[in-house]
Design a protein around this motif. Sequence first.
Motif, short mmCIF file in Angstrom:
data_model
loop_
_atom_site.label_atom_id
_atom_site.label_comp_id
_atom_site.label_asym_id
_atom_site.label_seq_id
_atom_site.Cartn_x
_atom_site.Cartn_y
_atom_site.Cartn_z
N ALA A 81 45.73 72.88 29.88
CA ALA A 81 44.47 73.28 29.24
C ALA A 81 44.22 74.77 29.35
CB ALA A 81 43.31 72.50 29.85
N GLY A 82 44.96 75.44 30.20
CA GLY A 82 44.79 76.88 30.40
C GLY A 82 45.63 77.31 31.58
N PRO A 83 45.70 78.60 31.88
CA PRO A 83 46.49 79.06 33.02
C PRO A 83 46.10 78.35 34.31
CG PRO A 83 45.74 80.92 31.70
CD PRO A 83 45.03 79.71 31.17
N GLY A 84 47.07 77.66 34.90
CA GLY A 84 46.84 76.97 36.16
C GLY A 84 45.99 75.72 36.08
N ARG A 85 45.68 75.25 34.88
CA ARG A 85 44.83 74.06 34.73
C ARG A 85 45.55 73.01 33.89
NH1 ARG A 85 39.96 73.05 30.70
NH2 ARG A 85 39.34 70.98 31.42
N TYR A 86 45.80 71.85 34.51
CA TYR A 86 46.51 70.76 33.85
C TYR A 86 45.58 69.55 33.74
CZ TYR A 86 50.30 73.50 36.05
OH TYR A 86 51.12 74.52 36.51
N VAL A 87 45.72 68.80 32.65
CA VAL A 87 45.04 67.51 32.51
C VAL A 87 46.09 66.45 32.25
CG1 VAL A 87 42.83 68.44 31.74
CG2 VAL A 87 44.60 67.92 30.05
N ALA A 88 45.80 65.22 32.67
CA ALA A 88 46.81 64.17 32.56
C ALA A 88 46.14 62.80 32.59
CB ALA A 88 47.83 64.29 33.70
N SER A 89 46.98 61.79 32.38
CA SER A 89 46.53 60.40 32.44
C SER A 89 47.74 59.55 32.78
CB SER A 89 45.91 59.98 31.11
OG SER A 89 45.27 58.72 31.22
N GLY A 90 47.51 58.29 33.11
CA GLY A 90 48.62 57.39 33.40
C GLY A 90 48.31 56.40 34.49
N HIS A 91 49.36 56.04 35.26
CA HIS A 91 49.26 54.99 36.26
C HIS A 91 49.81 55.47 37.60
CE1 HIS A 91 48.61 52.09 32.98
NE2 HIS A 91 49.55 52.77 32.34
#
Length: 291
Positions: free
Chosen positions: A101-111
């Motif tokens: 989503a931006g420098p050093g910022r991650y978004v995720a989903s899953g199990h």
Amino acid sequence: MSTRQRTRLSAATAVLAVMAAGCAAEGQEGADRSSGTAAAGVALPGEVSHVHAVDVDPASGDILVATHEGLYVLPAPGTGDGAAEASRVGPAIDLMGFAVAGPGRYVASGHPHPGVDMPDPVGLIESRDGGSTWQALSRAGRSDFHALAATPDRVVGFDGALRATEDGTTWEALDEGVEPFSLGVDDDGRTVVATTRDGLVRSTDGGSGFSAVDGAPPLALVDWVPGTDTVLGVAPDGGVHRSEDAGASWEPTGRIDGGAQALHADADQVVAVAGDRVVRSTDGGSVFGSW
């Protein structure tokens, strides 16, 4: 994963296989212009069974590979000593959806894997320490986003329904008729391109409504080059295509051999995972290889 989602994914796999067979001849123009091959790339560790996404952290330049086993990091090209090698960071989460989503910022989903203290599914989660730790943002225990695209101000995801959020917690329902395999979003979040079983579709109102892109190749994967109107796409036969007008028209540019599973594009490079290897192009997607 719900029964509905498993059914949808099985159907998607079958449809993409048919698309690959049907568009093989169409992809020859792109194939003739490229000698890229998955065998030339950087091998992922043997324990990686499946890859769901690939991205690059603009702060570090590291290549991030989201897999069934968790997040793997390849040091930025041109850094480190010796051959590039991926290592896993953070908890074992089957990262079905992942985006920077931006420098050093991650978004995720899953199990989460057994023994990882997180809800199943995890909903939308966020990391600000390179993937070492994750914090729940919303929809924990409810959403498994199989497609995610993000800008600094907006996340668009598909968990059986297409939806978007600007703060990570409050979600807006988008076009209910679109079931994307892959998503690309421009910087302001207004233009969205999505690959579907019925072909490429495009929205100019943030995803509230989509229309088919006439003449578009049968793409399976797409990604948007930040700060531009350029979108890259890969067809099921490995043909790489490029749009310079925000996904409205497309031209063949190269080829990825080995069965592309994930795609990332930025101003300096195009990165893909094909087979068990990460490949990279620095000429706009014409030729792929190692680094």
